[in-house]
Write an enzyme that holds these catalytic residues in place. Structure first.
Site, PDB file in Angstrom:
ATOM      1  CG  HIS A   1      -1.983   0.962   1.264  1.00 49.02           C
ATOM      2  ND1 HIS A   1      -3.208   0.687   1.833  1.00 49.02           N
ATOM      3  CD2 HIS A   1      -2.083   2.217   0.793  1.00 49.02           C
ATOM      4  CE1 HIS A   1      -3.993   1.744   1.719  1.00 49.02           C
ATOM      5  NE2 HIS A   1      -3.321   2.689   1.087  1.00 49.02           N
TER       6      HIS A   1
ATOM      7  CG  ASP B   1      -1.988   4.766   3.646  1.00 41.72           C
ATOM      8  OD1 ASP B   1      -1.945   5.056   2.435  1.00 41.72           O
ATOM      9  OD2 ASP B   1      -2.918   5.129   4.398  1.00 41.72           O
TER      10      ASP B   1
END
Length: 439
Positions: A72, A317
């Site tokens: 991610h 992320d």
């Protein structure tokens, strides 16, 4: 390390000698790693004579791990190159030990067509740092309406599907998406957020947000969508991967779904298992991310989920933004922080704290994420690409955003003392990063 090699020297046969090799489920002990023509040739006991033609690099005292795999990340290109490019993002990746990264589709244009997928792949090949695996959009423009052509995106090179920060709100659209994703055998990566409930919130809804007078995002915005999408995964048989878990209830819902045999997996980010919403008091916009930092109870549940296997992987992320964007204040500044260059050290803190055994921590960053998306990395198995990271667990350093190789400086960890540093990253048998960089 002795017998120093630089990034231009690429011997056809390289031996990493005397390090502590940790390949989850395969090897945990002192060993030599033989690399021939960019491929793992063998992992052998350290007293095994190496071929005369081999170049040897003494890595005694270092951890020798499979290259880290990030499920991610946001590389921003095309469209937002002022925040990050594929070249700078993958340079940051190898500095953090990541040899494979999966990039989200929220670019401009959105990665909803094979031409965008192919551009990302071409740019990553030109950069020649970490390997990049594109994630395709579920809906056109990630607008939540018309589905993209999943089969065409897969043929172009997408390894999963997601609308990421703009989740599919319509139940029937998501049901059809899961059916079609199952048909083409692509996992759905799910940013679980009920946009109606989260509204214009900027941080976790709770005592801290009320004291600070900042609009909050309720925990229900996450777990309501987890409940919906695990139910849809059960109905359709689609592989569902829950991104960046942040709540205790969300962890319990994933645990329950797994117990029922639903094909669901989950990830957690280092900032969520390290910080709570208390960080907003001091860090302000650099502690603004989506999902937001939650309470101590939620953080404890995330750690428990990591320890018992409910949470399968650790992902960054990585979300770089321009410095001026983060100066717009809590209401207007974009969500997100950079994470590629701090993720490993933050994960190793869990080992030092006794939360995770070292092998489990490494597994969450290597073999598990690779297995979840069927990627070829995350292992030192002979015959696989020589994607390797060498780590000095004793090396102490302080996070200095000005030293990041990412364009992004937006981190809540500036000034934090860390222990454990990437000393070298090898991708396909070629040295792509070495610390110190001037060496």
């Amino acid at each position: 390390m002795v017998n120093r090699l630089n990034t231009e020297e690429q011997p056809s046969f390289l031996v990493l000698a005397g390090g502590w090799v940790l390949d989850p489920g395969r090897w945990d002990g002192e060993a030599d790693v033989w690399i021939r023509d960019g491929v793992i040739d063998a992992v052998v006991p350290p007293d095994t004579p190496s071929p005369r033609t081999a170049s040897c690099l003494d890595v005694k005292g270092l951890l020798v791990l499979p290259g880290l795999v990030d499920l991610h990340a946001h590389l921003r290109e095309p469209g937002f190159e002022y925040k990050e490019t594929i070249a700078t993002g993958t340079t940051a990746a190898v500095a953090g030990g990541f040899t494979s990264i999966c990039c989200m589709p929220n670019t401009k244009p959105v990665n909803d067509e094979p031409t965008v997928t192919q551009l990302i792949k071409r740019k990553s090949e030109e950069a020649d740092h970490a390997k990049v695996y594109p994630i395709g959009a579920i809906t056109r423009g990630s607008a939540g309406g018309e589905l993209t052509d999943f089969r065409v995106l897969k043929e172009a090179g997408c390894v999963a599907l997601s609308d990421d920060g703009r989740p599919v709100m319509n139940d029937e659209v998501m049901r059809q998406a899961m059916k079609q994703a199952s048909d083409v055998d692509l996992p759905v990566i799910d940013h679980c957020e009920d946009l109606i409930l989260s509204g214009c919130g900027c941080m976790n809804e709770g005592p801290v947000s009320r004291v600070l007078g900042i609009r909050g995002i309720p925990k229900g915005a996450e777990f309501r969508m987890i409940a919906r999408d695990t139910r849809l995964a059960e109905e359709t048989g689609a592989r569902l991967h829950v991104a960046h878990l942040s709540t205790a209830v969300g962890v319990d819902l994933v645990r329950q779904a797994k117990a029922k045999g639903v094909p669901v997996t989950a990830e957690v980010c280092p900032h969520h298992f390290t910080l709570t919403d208390e960080a907003v008091r001091e860090q302000g916009v650099n502690a603004k991310m989506n999902p937001p930092l939650r309470s101590e109870r939620d953080r404890d549940a995330l750690l428990e989920g990591l320890a018992d296997g409910t949470i399968d992987a650790i992902a960054t992320d990585h979300a770089p933004h321009a410095e001026y964007e983060k100066q717009w204040g809590m209401d207007r500044a974009p969500f997100g922080i950079v994470g590629l260059e701090t993720a490993l050290a933050l994960t190793l803190r869990l080992v030092e704290q006794g939360v995770l055994p070292l092998e489990r921590a490494v597994q969450c960053l290597t073999s598990k994420p690779a297995d979840l998306l069927g990627l070829p990395g995350g292992t030192l198995r002979p015959g696989t690409s020589a994607d390797i990271v060498l780590v000095d667990r004793t090396c102490e350093w302080v996070v200095d955003p000005e030293q990041f190789l990412s364009k992004g400086r937006n981190t809540p960890f500036a000034g934090w003392p860390m222990r454990g540093r990437v000393m070298m990253t090898v991708v396909g048998g070629r040295i792509r990063y070495r610390w110190p960089r001037a060496a």
